[in-house]
Motif scaffolding. Structure first.
Motif, PDB file in Angstrom:
ATOM      1  N   CYS A  36       0.845  -1.189   0.000  1.00  0.00           N
ATOM      2  CA  CYS A  36       0.000   0.000   0.000  1.00  0.00           C
ATOM      3  C   CYS A  36       0.885   1.245   0.000  1.00  0.00           C
ATOM      4  O   CYS A  36       2.014   1.238   0.463  1.00  0.00           O
ATOM      5  CB  CYS A  36      -0.920   0.013   1.223  1.00  0.00           C
ATOM      6  SG  CYS A  36      -2.060   1.428   1.227  1.00  0.00           S
ATOM      7  N   ASP A  38       0.428   3.847   1.735  1.00  0.00           N
ATOM      8  CA  ASP A  38       0.290   4.579   3.005  1.00  0.00           C
ATOM      9  C   ASP A  38       1.614   5.192   3.461  1.00  0.00           C
ATOM     10  O   ASP A  38       2.661   4.545   3.436  1.00  0.00           O
ATOM     11  CB  ASP A  38      -0.237   3.632   4.086  1.00  0.00           C
ATOM     12  CG  ASP A  38      -0.690   4.390   5.319  1.00  0.00           C
ATOM     13  OD1 ASP A  38      -1.914   4.589   5.473  1.00  0.00           O
ATOM     14  OD2 ASP A  38       0.180   4.793   6.119  1.00  0.00           O
ATOM     15  N   GLY A  61      -3.806   0.647  -1.366  1.00  0.00           N
ATOM     16  CA  GLY A  61      -4.331  -0.644  -0.944  1.00  0.00           C
ATOM     17  C   GLY A  61      -3.398  -1.819  -1.163  1.00  0.00           C
ATOM     18  O   GLY A  61      -3.615  -2.892  -0.627  1.00  0.00           O
ATOM     19  N   HIS A  89      -1.922  -3.155   5.462  1.00  0.00           N
ATOM     20  CA  HIS A  89      -1.620  -2.695   6.820  1.00  0.00           C
ATOM     21  C   HIS A  89      -2.877  -2.315   7.570  1.00  0.00           C
ATOM     22  O   HIS A  89      -3.919  -2.015   6.959  1.00  0.00           O
ATOM     23  CB  HIS A  89      -0.685  -1.480   6.749  1.00  0.00           C
ATOM     24  CG  HIS A  89      -1.333  -0.327   6.055  1.00  0.00           C
ATOM     25  ND1 HIS A  89      -1.962   0.682   6.738  1.00  0.00           N
ATOM     26  CD2 HIS A  89      -1.498  -0.047   4.735  1.00  0.00           C
ATOM     27  CE1 HIS A  89      -2.464   1.540   5.859  1.00  0.00           C
ATOM     28  NE2 HIS A  89      -2.210   1.116   4.637  1.00  0.00           N
ATOM     29  N   CYS A  92      -5.910   1.013   7.250  1.00  0.00           N
ATOM     30  CA  CYS A  92      -5.752   1.413   5.843  1.00  0.00           C
ATOM     31  C   CYS A  92      -6.926   2.291   5.401  1.00  0.00           C
ATOM     32  O   CYS A  92      -8.084   2.010   5.725  1.00  0.00           O
ATOM     33  CB  CYS A  92      -5.666   0.178   4.943  1.00  0.00           C
ATOM     34  SG  CYS A  92      -5.332   0.606   3.204  1.00  0.00           S
ATOM     35  N   GLY A  93      -6.621   3.343   4.674  1.00  0.00           N
ATOM     36  CA  GLY A  93      -7.660   4.241   4.165  1.00  0.00           C
ATOM     37  C   GLY A  93      -8.665   3.543   3.267  1.00  0.00           C
ATOM     38  O   GLY A  93      -9.814   3.985   3.131  1.00  0.00           O
TER      39      GLY A  93
END
Ligand code: ZN
Length: 173
Positions: A36, A38, A61, A89, A92-93
């Motif tokens: 991801c 992030d 993602g 993770h 995660c958004g």
């Protein structure tokens, strides 16, 4: 000064002491990581990787999209990587929205619809998302059977990786 300008200054300092110009193109540890994007996940640090050691493919993602698969195939077939890791993770958004809602919101904001992206690939369960990505990679006919494809969830609170066991179907395949 914009952030980009700050980054360019940082690069100037980086280049002053740069000594990695000798590195060959193929990753030294023969590994490719799909993770991801992030900002809390610094893949190299999490895995103890140095420059020149691994391919790191990132998107929102850690999804095995067509483009991520394209990169993995190039990584293996042209540059010799022999193991793939997939990292999602906690927090995660992608767990916080639904494709349809985001599509409607952005469409309204922009005042226009588009043909791409077709999917944002939001998901509501981390483990099953990781399993789905493992399956997408493993089942690709150009990914050789002998390449291990292992999936993990990184905990943003502890810094620890936890392995996700593939589904029975995949394990048996
Ligand atoms: Zn994420």
């Amino acid at each position: 000064m914009s952030t980009t300008d700050e980054l360019l200054r940082a690069n100037e300092r980086y280049a002053q002491s740069f000594n990695l110009g000798h590195l060959p193109m193929p990753p030294a540890r023969k590994v490719a990581v799909l993770a991801c994007m992030d900002a809390r996940l610094t893949v190299e640090r999490i895995l103890g990787l140095d420059t020149g050691e691994a391919h790191i493919i990132r998107n929102a993602g850690g999804i095995a999209t067509e483009d991520a698969l394209r990169s993995l195939l190039i990584s293996h077939h042209l540059l010799g990587t022999q193991e793939f890791l997939i990292i999602n993770h906690t927090d995660c958004g992608m767990l916080t929205f639904k494709d349809e809602d985001l599509r409607n919101r952005v469409e309204k904001q922009a005042g226009t619809a588009t043909v791409a992206p077709v999917h944002f690939h939001a998901f509501d369960d981390l483990e099953s998302n990781v399993r789905r990505q493992i399956e997408r990679v493993r089942s690709h006919p150009w990914v050789p059977r002998q390449i291990p494809v292992r999936g993990f969830i990184y905990d943003v609170k502890t810094g620890r990786l936890r392995e996700v066991q593939p589904s029975a179907k995949t394990a048996a395949a």
